[in-house]
Each structure stands twice: as structure tokens, then as C-alpha cells.
Design an enzyme around this catalytic site. Sequence first.
Site, PDB file in Angstrom:
ATOM      1  N   GLY A 190     -43.543 134.241  67.595  1.00  0.00           N
ATOM      2  CA  GLY A 190     -44.668 133.915  66.723  1.00  0.00           C
ATOM      3  C   GLY A 190     -45.590 135.062  66.361  1.00  0.00           C
ATOM      4  O   GLY A 190     -46.778 134.847  66.111  1.00  0.00           O
ATOM      5  N   ASN A 196     -45.486 136.728  63.617  1.00  0.00           N
ATOM      6  CA  ASN A 196     -45.883 136.529  62.215  1.00  0.00           C
ATOM      7  C   ASN A 196     -46.951 135.437  62.104  1.00  0.00           C
ATOM      8  O   ASN A 196     -47.878 135.557  61.303  1.00  0.00           O
ATOM      9  CB  ASN A 196     -44.662 136.194  61.352  1.00  0.00           C
ATOM     10  CG  ASN A 196     -43.884 137.436  60.976  1.00  0.00           C
ATOM     11  OD1 ASN A 196     -44.330 138.229  60.147  1.00  0.00           O
ATOM     12  ND2 ASN A 196     -42.740 137.633  61.609  1.00  0.00           N
ATOM     13  N   LEU A 214     -32.351 124.718  56.664  1.00  0.00           N
ATOM     14  CA  LEU A 214     -33.017 123.550  56.081  1.00  0.00           C
ATOM     15  C   LEU A 214     -32.030 122.654  55.343  1.00  0.00           C
ATOM     16  O   LEU A 214     -31.043 123.131  54.782  1.00  0.00           O
ATOM     17  CB  LEU A 214     -34.106 124.009  55.097  1.00  0.00           C
ATOM     18  CG  LEU A 214     -35.207 124.902  55.677  1.00  0.00           C
ATOM     19  CD1 LEU A 214     -36.187 125.293  54.569  1.00  0.00           C
ATOM     20  CD2 LEU A 214     -35.936 124.199  56.821  1.00  0.00           C
ATOM     21  N   HIS A 258     -38.297 137.519  55.543  1.00  0.00           N
ATOM     22  CA  HIS A 258     -36.985 138.025  55.973  1.00  0.00           C
ATOM     23  C   HIS A 258     -37.115 139.528  56.244  1.00  0.00           C
ATOM     24  O   HIS A 258     -37.680 140.258  55.423  1.00  0.00           O
ATOM     25  CB  HIS A 258     -35.930 137.758  54.899  1.00  0.00           C
ATOM     26  CG  HIS A 258     -34.570 138.218  55.311  1.00  0.00           C
ATOM     27  ND1 HIS A 258     -33.788 137.505  56.199  1.00  0.00           N
ATOM     28  CD2 HIS A 258     -33.877 139.342  55.015  1.00  0.00           C
ATOM     29  CE1 HIS A 258     -32.667 138.172  56.419  1.00  0.00           C
ATOM     30  NE2 HIS A 258     -32.692 139.288  55.715  1.00  0.00           N
ATOM     31  N   GLN A 260     -45.160 147.388  60.115  1.00  0.00           N
ATOM     32  CA  GLN A 260     -45.486 148.040  58.836  1.00  0.00           C
ATOM     33  C   GLN A 260     -45.315 147.117  57.624  1.00  0.00           C
ATOM     34  O   GLN A 260     -45.924 147.349  56.594  1.00  0.00           O
ATOM     35  CB  GLN A 260     -44.630 149.295  58.643  1.00  0.00           C
ATOM     36  CG  GLN A 260     -44.942 150.378  59.656  1.00  0.00           C
ATOM     37  CD  GLN A 260     -44.172 151.669  59.386  1.00  0.00           C
ATOM     38  OE1 GLN A 260     -43.441 151.801  58.404  1.00  0.00           O
ATOM     39  NE2 GLN A 260     -44.321 152.639  60.275  1.00  0.00           N
ATOM     40  N   GLU A 288     -43.756 143.151  57.743  1.00  0.00           N
ATOM     41  CA  GLU A 288     -43.853 141.682  57.844  1.00  0.00           C
ATOM     42  C   GLU A 288     -45.275 141.168  58.031  1.00  0.00           C
ATOM     43  O   GLU A 288     -45.717 140.258  57.323  1.00  0.00           O
ATOM     44  CB  GLU A 288     -42.996 141.172  59.012  1.00  0.00           C
ATOM     45  CG  GLU A 288     -41.524 141.417  58.823  1.00  0.00           C
ATOM     46  CD  GLU A 288     -40.688 140.806  59.933  1.00  0.00           C
ATOM     47  OE1 GLU A 288     -40.957 139.676  60.344  1.00  0.00           O
ATOM     48  OE2 GLU A 288     -39.746 141.476  60.396  1.00  0.00           O
TER      49      GLU A 288
HETATM   50  C1  GRF Z   1     -39.135 138.106  62.218  1.00  0.00           C
HETATM   51  O1  GRF Z   1     -38.473 139.333  62.237  1.00  0.00           O
HETATM   52  C2  GRF Z   1     -38.846 137.377  60.939  1.00  0.00           C
HETATM   53  O2  GRF Z   1     -38.723 138.210  59.847  1.00  0.00           O
HETATM   54  C3  GRF Z   1     -37.527 136.760  61.271  1.00  0.00           C
HETATM   55  O3  GRF Z   1     -37.649 136.347  62.617  1.00  0.00           O
HETATM   56  C4  GRF Z   1     -38.591 137.159  63.278  1.00  0.00           C
HETATM   57  C5  GRF Z   1     -39.643 136.253  63.850  1.00  0.00           C
HETATM   58  O4  GRF Z   1     -40.523 136.914  64.704  1.00  0.00           O
HETATM   59  N1  GRF Z   1     -37.174 135.760  60.300  1.00  0.00           N
HETATM   60  P1  GRF Z   1     -41.841 136.208  65.210  1.00  0.00           P
HETATM   61  O5  GRF Z   1     -41.449 134.898  65.879  1.00  0.00           O
HETATM   62  O6  GRF Z   1     -42.761 135.992  64.058  1.00  0.00           O
HETATM   63  O7  GRF Z   1     -42.415 137.167  66.221  1.00  0.00           O
END
Ligand code: GRF
Length: 213
Positions: A12, A14, A94, A110, A179, A181
Site C-alpha cells: 500500500g 501508493n 477485473l 502500472h 520517482q 508512481e
Molecule cells: C506498484 O508497483 C504498482 O505499480 C503495482 O503494484 C505495486 C503496488 O505497490 N501495480 P504498493 O502496494 O502500492 O506498495
Amino acid sequence: MFKIAVLVSGGGTNLQAIIDAIESGSLKDVSIVKVISNKEGAYALERAKQHGIEARCIRPKAYADRADYFRDMIDDINASGADLVVLAGFLVVLSGDFVSAFKGRIINIHPSLIPSFCGDGYYGLKVHEQALKRGVKVTGATVHFVDEGTDTGPIIIQKAVYIENDDTPEILQKRVMEQAEWKILPAAIQAIADGRVSIKDGLAYIEGSISTE
Ligand code: GRF
């Protein structure tokens, strides 16, 4: 207030980037109304709870079939009043019904520059392994709308990240997150919340400028 539901499967980070952006005020007039994980122990659920966000685990295996699982997901998200569904490391493929239920209202992050290193089988560290194996010098991340395909929907924002000589998949994954995401996901949510993103002839356009620094 623009409401988002965030779907997660893992650590998590992100999700954390979105929470931090909201709390610091850099992401404005947006609130996370729900976090849903398909995995019980996902640390993302803990992060949500620590910030007072409603978090729930909905396990596909607890349902007789995929249709039932996605029906419950759709009902839960609709009940939360979310305007947008954000896939932040959500590893469940999905169903068509789910995509149709939130048509044009689902985005995904992604960890590559789509259309490179994406599609079936490209998730997590595998993406970075393949980028290093191919010897590309630049990779990055992409936020895109979700359609029926895998990583095929309209691209909203991308950010490039340079590959360095001693990179391992793990080191590269961390750099792409830091950098790219964690910057472009809140930026894309802000642009959509502001009503500045449109889709025309299968492509997404952002009105005005966006900051991803
Ligand atoms: C990220 O690299 C995202 O791009 C990919 O899965 C990873 C998730 O990481 N789809 P987190 O759970 O947000 O740390």
C-alpha cells in the site's frame, strides 16, 4: 468533495502516497471513502485504519464464483458513494461486469511506460525484471483508465525513470515508485477530480498543466 475508493493487494505505498497528498493539502477536495483489499493480511489495510479510513477485506475465495464476488464489490463501492475507483497495486483481474459498472471511472497505476512491459503476466517485480533483461535505458510508470483488456485503457499520465548500471529488479522497483508512481497517481486523481480529464476516440486528454515533480 470528490470521493475515491482505493483497491489494494499488498503493502500500500501508493495508497500511502494518496493519503499523504491529501493530508499535506497537495491533493485538494478529494477524500478516500473506502479501501478494499482482496488479501487479509495486506499492510495497506493497516495504513488505511491508521488514518481513520474505512477498510475492508473482500476475499474472492469466500464467494461461490467470481460473479458473486464482483457483485459484492460493486455494491460495496456504490454504497460508499465513490466517484472514482483507484487500483493501487490491486492484483485481481477485473470482470467485465465490474469494468462496465464503473465505466470510465476506474484508473490503475502500472510500473512501466505502457505499451512496454505490460499486459498479462507483467505485474510487480516481473515488470522490472523484464525491463532489465531487455536492457532498456529508460522505464517509468503509467496511470491509465481501465477497460476490458489488461493495461490497454487510455493513458492519463506517464513519467520516465532512468535505469542505472547496477540496478536489480528490487532497486529499480523502488526508484520507479519513488520517482514516478507516488507522484503521478495523486496527480492523475487531482486532474480527474478537477474535471480536467476527458476521453475522446479511446484516448485520454488533460486540460491545462499537471505537476509530477
Ligand atoms: C506498484 O508497483 C504498482 O505499480 C503495482 O503494484 C505495486 C503496488 O505497490 N501495480 P504498493 O502496494 O502500492 O506498495
